[in-house]
Enzyme design. Structure first.
Site, PDB file in Angstrom:
ATOM      1  N   TYR A   1     -87.770  19.623  25.381  1.00 50.18           N
ATOM      2  CA  TYR A   1     -87.070  19.685  24.001  1.00 50.18           C
ATOM      3  C   TYR A   1     -86.825  18.351  23.609  1.00 50.18           C
ATOM      4  CZ  TYR A   1     -87.611  24.858  23.874  1.00 50.18           C
ATOM      5  OH  TYR A   1     -88.101  25.977  23.984  1.00 50.18           O
TER       6      TYR A   1
ATOM      7  N   ARG B   1     -89.671  16.885  21.961  1.00 50.59           N
ATOM      8  CA  ARG B   1     -89.853  17.422  20.396  1.00 50.59           C
ATOM      9  C   ARG B   1     -88.663  16.887  19.443  1.00 50.59           C
ATOM     10  NH1 ARG B   1     -90.081  23.816  20.842  1.00 50.59           N
ATOM     11  NH2 ARG B   1     -90.698  23.350  18.590  1.00 50.59           N
TER      12      ARG B   1
ATOM     13  N   ASP C   1     -87.506  22.720  12.991  1.00 46.68           N
ATOM     14  CA  ASP C   1     -87.446  21.402  12.703  1.00 46.68           C
ATOM     15  C   ASP C   1     -86.665  20.815  11.614  1.00 46.68           C
ATOM     16  OD1 ASP C   1     -88.975  22.193  10.410  1.00 46.68           O
ATOM     17  OD2 ASP C   1     -91.148  21.737  11.475  1.00 46.68           O
TER      18      ASP C   1
ATOM     19  N   HIS D   1     -85.560  31.268  14.856  1.00 45.54           N
ATOM     20  CA  HIS D   1     -85.763  30.878  16.149  1.00 45.54           C
ATOM     21  C   HIS D   1     -84.818  29.852  16.595  1.00 45.54           C
ATOM     22  CE1 HIS D   1     -89.943  32.845  16.424  1.00 45.54           C
ATOM     23  NE2 HIS D   1     -89.141  33.499  16.379  1.00 45.54           N
TER      24      HIS D   1
ATOM     25  N   SER E   1     -99.388  32.258  12.839  1.00 46.42           N
ATOM     26  CA  SER E   1    -100.412  33.250  13.493  1.00 46.42           C
ATOM     27  C   SER E   1    -100.119  34.344  13.682  1.00 46.42           C
ATOM     28  CB  SER E   1    -100.749  32.484  14.937  1.00 46.42           C
ATOM     29  OG  SER E   1     -99.451  32.597  15.835  1.00 46.42           O
TER      30      SER E   1
ATOM     31  N   ASN F   1    -102.802  29.886   4.800  1.00 44.55           N
ATOM     32  CA  ASN F   1    -103.067  29.881   6.295  1.00 44.55           C
ATOM     33  C   ASN F   1    -104.429  28.794   6.193  1.00 44.55           C
ATOM     34  OD1 ASN F   1    -103.581  29.591   9.182  1.00 44.55           O
ATOM     35  ND2 ASN F   1    -101.810  30.955   8.858  1.00 44.55           N
TER      36      ASN F   1
HETATM   37  P1  OAD Z   1     -98.669  29.038  15.724  1.00 43.66           P
HETATM   38  O1  OAD Z   1     -99.098  27.988  16.388  1.00 43.66           O
HETATM   39  O2  OAD Z   1     -98.837  30.457  16.778  1.00 43.66           O
HETATM   40  O3  OAD Z   1     -99.583  29.278  14.381  1.00 43.66           O
HETATM   41  C1  OAD Z   1     -99.599  28.203  13.863  1.00 43.66           C
HETATM   42  C2  OAD Z   1    -100.459  28.826  12.401  1.00 43.66           C
HETATM   43  O4  OAD Z   1    -100.542  27.673  11.547  1.00 43.66           O
HETATM   44  C3  OAD Z   1    -101.799  29.184  12.730  1.00 43.66           C
HETATM   45  O5  OAD Z   1    -102.301  30.478  12.265  1.00 43.66           O
HETATM   46  C4  OAD Z   1    -102.594  27.976  11.896  1.00 43.66           C
HETATM   47  O6  OAD Z   1    -104.065  28.546  11.531  1.00 43.66           O
HETATM   48  C5  OAD Z   1    -101.869  27.767  10.948  1.00 43.66           C
HETATM   49  N1  OAD Z   1    -102.012  26.439  10.374  1.00 43.66           N
HETATM   50  C6  OAD Z   1    -102.236  25.123  10.935  1.00 43.66           C
HETATM   51  N2  OAD Z   1    -102.210  24.040  10.172  1.00 43.66           N
HETATM   52  C7  OAD Z   1    -102.067  24.400   9.185  1.00 43.66           C
HETATM   53  C8  OAD Z   1    -101.903  23.951   7.770  1.00 43.66           C
HETATM   54  N3  OAD Z   1    -102.109  22.585   7.637  1.00 43.66           N
HETATM   55  N4  OAD Z   1    -101.523  24.790   6.574  1.00 43.66           N
HETATM   56  C9  OAD Z   1    -101.342  26.164   6.944  1.00 43.66           C
HETATM   57  N5  OAD Z   1    -101.460  26.615   7.942  1.00 43.66           N
HETATM   58  C10 OAD Z   1    -101.848  25.971   9.014  1.00 43.66           C
HETATM   59  O7  OAD Z   1     -97.195  28.881  15.235  1.00 43.66           O
HETATM   60  P2  OAD Z   1     -96.264  30.257  14.745  1.00 43.66           P
HETATM   61  O8  OAD Z   1     -96.998  31.171  14.193  1.00 43.66           O
HETATM   62  O9  OAD Z   1     -95.131  29.440  14.147  1.00 43.66           O
HETATM   63  O10 OAD Z   1     -91.589  30.581  18.960  1.00 43.66           O
HETATM   64  O11 OAD Z   1     -95.600  30.497  16.188  1.00 43.66           O
HETATM   65  C11 OAD Z   1     -94.387  31.643  16.047  1.00 43.66           C
HETATM   66  C12 OAD Z   1     -93.744  31.308  17.328  1.00 43.66           C
HETATM   67  O12 OAD Z   1     -94.565  31.273  18.210  1.00 43.66           O
HETATM   68  C13 OAD Z   1     -92.952  29.953  17.089  1.00 43.66           C
HETATM   69  O13 OAD Z   1     -91.765  30.045  16.314  1.00 43.66           O
HETATM   70  C14 OAD Z   1     -92.581  29.730  18.570  1.00 43.66           C
HETATM   71  C15 OAD Z   1     -93.799  30.077  19.071  1.00 43.66           C
HETATM   72  O14 OAD Z   1     -93.727  30.357  20.494  1.00 43.66           O
HETATM   73  C16 OAD Z   1     -90.788  30.344  20.062  1.00 43.66           C
HETATM   74  O15 OAD Z   1     -90.655  29.295  20.426  1.00 43.66           O
HETATM   75  C17 OAD Z   1     -89.756  31.407  20.436  1.00 43.66           C
END
Ligand code: OAD
Length: 260
Positions: free
Chosen positions: A76, A79, A115, A130, A200, A224
């Site tokens: 952390y 980050r 962030d 989160h 995602s 996305n």
């Molecule tokens: P993910 O890393 O799972 O997904 C990121 C998403 O962003 C993917 O669907 C990519 O296709 C998309 N992406 C990447 N670059 C992009 C861009 N420039 N424009 C638009 N989309 C883009 O991240 P999260 O869905 O946020 O939780 O993950 C959810 C949670 O899982 C997080 O909050 C975290 C993680 O484990 C905890 O830590 C509790």
């Protein structure tokens, strides 16, 4: 896998989505790590993402912290250090502009991100599902303190009671912050247009908000770079980078262009 859509195909979709956002009584937005990707913040599940380099069970669970708090803090603190050099991108600014345009009471931004870039861009009504990386929480007395992004000790301790501090983030196996989840569900259920950006859509309960929005009759718009499990629930998919797609979308909302 990417399914690029030619720019000329995007225009009518942007027009339709902008029309829904403009006419919605209430708009809710769910964002994930993708919205910050163009700011230089790592996502979790993309190639090179955080969960490729670190195992969730080593750095992001309560038992990981009990077992090896120094390892968890190193993760952390790295980050936090990365955030010092990071700024909001046009996608964050576009969402802040959408909120200003719609006016108070009509807009809720629900984010899974820790962030603080939405707030840095000017978003006001933000629900952090989160938690956040700037605050720390005492494992002893529970006191929460904003430490900004300044360096912390490897094993930082509470100034009040001397117990170990932890990041004020939600780990796997933990409940979401009290009140925040309920507020997010209520804002989603009350929305007529629901925008899902850069997630995602595999982490629950957050991803379940998309089903809630659909069940409530909201128009669902996905932005996305690729298709996700949310795509089949979306009425419109805007497939491109959020830093490019969202400014185009919000420009149309503000300009009041008729749908193409
Ligand atoms: P993910 O890393 O799972 O997904 C990121 C998403 O962003 C993917 O669907 C990519 O296709 C998309 N992406 C990447 N670059 C992009 C861009 N420039 N424009 C638009 N989309 C883009 O991240 P999260 O869905 O946020 O939780 O993950 C959810 C949670 O899982 C997080 O909050 C975290 C993680 O484990 C905890 O830590 C509790």
């Amino acid at each position: 896998m990417h399914h690029p859509i030619e720019p000329e195909d995007l225009a009518p979709l942007l027009g339709r989505a902008a029309d829904w956002l403009r006419h919605a009584r209430r708009v809710a937005v769910l964002t994930g790590a993708g919205v910050s990707a163009e700011s230089g913040v790592s996502t979790f599940r993309d190639n090179g993402g955080l969960w490729e380099k670190h195992r969730v069970e080593d750095v992001a669970t309560p038992s990981a912290f009990r077992r090896d708090p120094a390892l968890v803090w190193r993760f952390y603190n790295a980050r936090r250090a990365n955030l010092r050099a990071v700024k909001p991108n046009p996608g964050h600014f576009a969402l802040a502009e959408l909120e200003r345009h719609l006016g108070p009471g009509r807009f809720t931004l629900i984010t899974q991100n820790v962030d603080r870039l939405h707030q840095a861009a000017g978003s006001r009504n933000v629900l952090e599902l989160h938690g956040d990386l700037l605050r720390v929480r005492c494992t002893g007395c529970g006191r929460v303190e904003d430490r900004g992004l300044g360096p912390l000790d490897d094993l930082p301790c509470c100034a009040e009671c001397g117990e170990l501090l932890r990041p004020n983030v939600v780990w796997f196996e933990e409940p979401l912050p009290p009140g925040v989840w309920e507020a997010a569900e209520a804002a989603t259920a009350a929305s007529d247009a629901f925008l899902v950006v850069g997630t995602s859509a595999v982490v629950y309960p957050a991803a379940g908000l998309i089903d809630t929005a659909r069940a409530a009759g909201a128009r669902v718009i996905e932005a996305n770079v690729e298709r996700t499990p949310a795509s089949q629930l979306a009425h419109v998919g805007l497939y491109g980078r959020s830093g490019e797609v969202l400014p185009q979308l919000v420009r149309r909302v503000v300009a009041g262009e008729p749908p193409a």
